[in-house]
Design an enzyme around this catalytic site. Structure first.
Site, PDB file in Angstrom:
ATOM      1  N   ARG A 198       0.848  -1.195   0.000  1.00  0.00           N
ATOM      2  CA  ARG A 198       0.000   0.000   0.000  1.00  0.00           C
ATOM      3  C   ARG A 198       0.885   1.247   0.000  1.00  0.00           C
ATOM      4  NH1 ARG A 198      -2.619  -3.848   3.102  1.00  0.00           N
ATOM      5  NH2 ARG A 198      -4.759  -4.303   2.398  1.00  0.00           N
ATOM      6  N   LYS A 242      -2.795  -1.962   7.179  1.00  0.00           N
ATOM      7  CA  LYS A 242      -4.235  -1.740   7.240  1.00  0.00           C
ATOM      8  C   LYS A 242      -4.929  -2.784   8.100  1.00  0.00           C
ATOM      9  CE  LYS A 242      -8.319  -1.270   4.277  1.00  0.00           C
ATOM     10  NZ  LYS A 242      -8.820  -1.273   2.882  1.00  0.00           N
ATOM     11  N   HIS A 273      -1.743   3.582  -5.751  1.00  0.00           N
ATOM     12  CA  HIS A 273      -2.402   2.371  -5.266  1.00  0.00           C
ATOM     13  C   HIS A 273      -2.628   1.370  -6.395  1.00  0.00           C
ATOM     14  CE1 HIS A 273      -5.168  -0.142  -2.933  1.00  0.00           C
ATOM     15  NE2 HIS A 273      -4.807   0.539  -1.873  1.00  0.00           N
ATOM     16  N   ARG A 290      -0.959  -2.197  -6.960  1.00  0.00           N
ATOM     17  CA  ARG A 290      -1.491  -3.406  -6.310  1.00  0.00           C
ATOM     18  C   ARG A 290      -2.481  -4.119  -7.233  1.00  0.00           C
ATOM     19  NH1 ARG A 290      -1.072  -4.216  -1.126  1.00  0.00           N
ATOM     20  NH2 ARG A 290      -3.268  -4.720  -0.712  1.00  0.00           N
ATOM     21  N   HIS A 301      -4.038  -9.029   2.240  1.00  0.00           N
ATOM     22  CA  HIS A 301      -5.474  -8.966   2.474  1.00  0.00           C
ATOM     23  C   HIS A 301      -5.810  -9.799   3.703  1.00  0.00           C
ATOM     24  CE1 HIS A 301      -6.449  -7.848  -1.977  1.00  0.00           C
ATOM     25  NE2 HIS A 301      -6.074  -6.811  -1.253  1.00  0.00           N
ATOM     26  N   TYR A 350      -2.216 -20.698   8.913  1.00  0.00           N
ATOM     27  CA  TYR A 350      -1.758 -21.789   8.052  1.00  0.00           C
ATOM     28  C   TYR A 350      -1.229 -21.249   6.733  1.00  0.00           C
ATOM     29  CZ  TYR A 350      -1.963 -25.591   4.688  1.00  0.00           C
ATOM     30  OH  TYR A 350      -1.661 -26.469   3.698  1.00  0.00           O
TER      31      TYR A 350
END
Length: 406
Positions: A245, A272, A335, A338, A362, A372
């Protein structure tokens, strides 16, 4: 014998205080100075006490009798009217101090320190600014006296300036402040709960991003030819390789960068999702960091402000550089790197979608699944980072483009 208004007006002061009884324990005390004060004598818990009701003529005979009956009702319930009066004064002072602005400050301070869920510095700054827009209208009002119409009028002022998204977000934040006041026992209910749908919905806009391979190659070549600040050029060159970001890139600190280990460790406080994020660095990314290191030094911000090394690069710097290169906001933004990576990595068919999601940092609502995936896809992410940088180099050179799935 009960008092009358005429008797009260005609009562003369004497050398000593005089009591004129009205019944039910209430009397008018006429002082030597000429004051006329309502008093109520009563007994509670075996003790005789006196309640000050007010002064005449501010408190007339009818109002004094009404207050006497209210006090007698409290006594019948076993409550001391003098103590209840003192509590009411304390409560009133507290409510007067609990203005919307004061509780906003308290709420924002809490959110800055709210552990794993705390606001990032950029989020805190933006949220405090949006709340200040509301406080300009209702900040001085005690929070318990604010009604839905007051909040709506404050939000309408923001909306009236064409700032629809700011109005929507300000209403959300104001609601959070009111709910915090409810949770801390200073408000009965949130006055914004019935205002949903009252504002004009802003048009949803997406970050400009180039996602076609030809356009990506042209953009990378344009960045290489950028003739502005050398540090800005290096930031633009690095951005597509790491696709973090923009705020994470601007606030990058040399203490987080391990060039020998080829890894960038972004702390939870700057992400974030409020979770630490590891970024594997390709050979190209490491080379760019080493070049940046020569320009900005070994400590502090990787991309410091042009004015002072104690602050990071401005949040507008990269977007302004893209505008200087001729790309409009709808075409490409900081941005957008991304979205570029997400689109082309997914289209390649080479990488597991979860590995791509982890690379983009995310969130995953399932904590066990997230833990995991963090471990299971690390080696894949390392390989993907190198493949992605190699692919960017190919696009930059303008090589013959073959279908990604071939």
């Amino acid at each position: 014998m009960a008092l009358t208004d005429i008797a009260i007006r005609n009562a003369k002061r004497g050398a000593k205080p005089t009591k004129l009884a009205d019944g039910g324990g209430m009397f008018l005390l006429v002082t030597p100075a000429g004051g006329k004060l309502w008093r109520l004598k009563y007994r509670i818990d075996g003790r005789e006490k006196t309640l000050a009701i007010g002064s005449y003529p501010e408190i007339g005979l009818g109002e004094a009798r009404r207050r006497r009956e209210e006090a007698r009702e409290l006594i019948a319930l076993g409550k001391d009217p003098s103590r209840e009066k003192q509590r009411a004064k304390i409560r009133a002072r507290a409510e007067a101090a609990d203005t919307f602005a004061a509780i906003c400050d308290e709420y924002c301070a809490k959110r800055r320190k709210d552990g794993a869920k705390g606001w990032a510095p950029a989020t805190a700054t933006r949220s405090e600014y949006l709340l200040s827009l509301v406080s300009g209208s209702i900040g001085k009002l005690p929070i318990g006296e604010i009604e839905p119409a007051d909040v709506l009028a404050a939000i309408r002022r923001i909306e009236g300036k064409g700032k629809l998204e700011s109005a929507r977000r300000s209403l959300q934040l104001a609601g959070a402040v009111f709910r915090y006041a409810v949770a801390t026992a200073r408000l009965a209910s949130d006055p914004t709960r019935d205002l949903r749908g009252a504002l004009t919905a802003p048009t949803v806009t997406h970050y400009g991003a180039i996602t076609d391979v030809k356009g990506v190659g042209e953009l990378l070549r344009a960045i290489d030819d950028y003739d502005g600040s050398g540090v800005t050029r290096l930031a633009l060159q690095l951005a597509p390789h790491v696709f973090v970001r923009p705020g994470e890139l601007r606030h990058a600190d040399w203490s987080e960068i391990d060039l020998d280990g080829a890894i960038w460790s972004i702390p939870a406080g700057r992400t974030k999702m409020r979770k630490s994020h590891l970024v594997p660095l390709s050979r190209q990314a490491v080379a760019l960091f080493r070049e940046i290191h020569e320009a900005t030094g070994a400590t502090g911000y990787v991309f410091p402000s042009v004015r002072t090394r104690t602050r990071p690069m401005s949040e507008n710097t990269l977007n302004a550089a893209l505008r200087r290169l001729g790309y409009s906001t709808d075409e490409m933004t900081a941005h957008g790197f991304r979205a570029m990576a997400s689109t082309l990595l997914n289209e390649s068919g080479k990488w597991h979608p979860d590995a791509i999601e982890r690379a983009l940092a995310h969130g995953d609502s399932d904590k066990v699944r997230a833990a995991y995936h963090r471990g299971a896809h690390w080696e894949e992410r390392v390989a993907m980072a190198q493949w992605w940088s190699d692919h960017l180099d190919m696009l930059r050179k303008g090589a013959d483009i073959v279908p990604l799935r071939a």
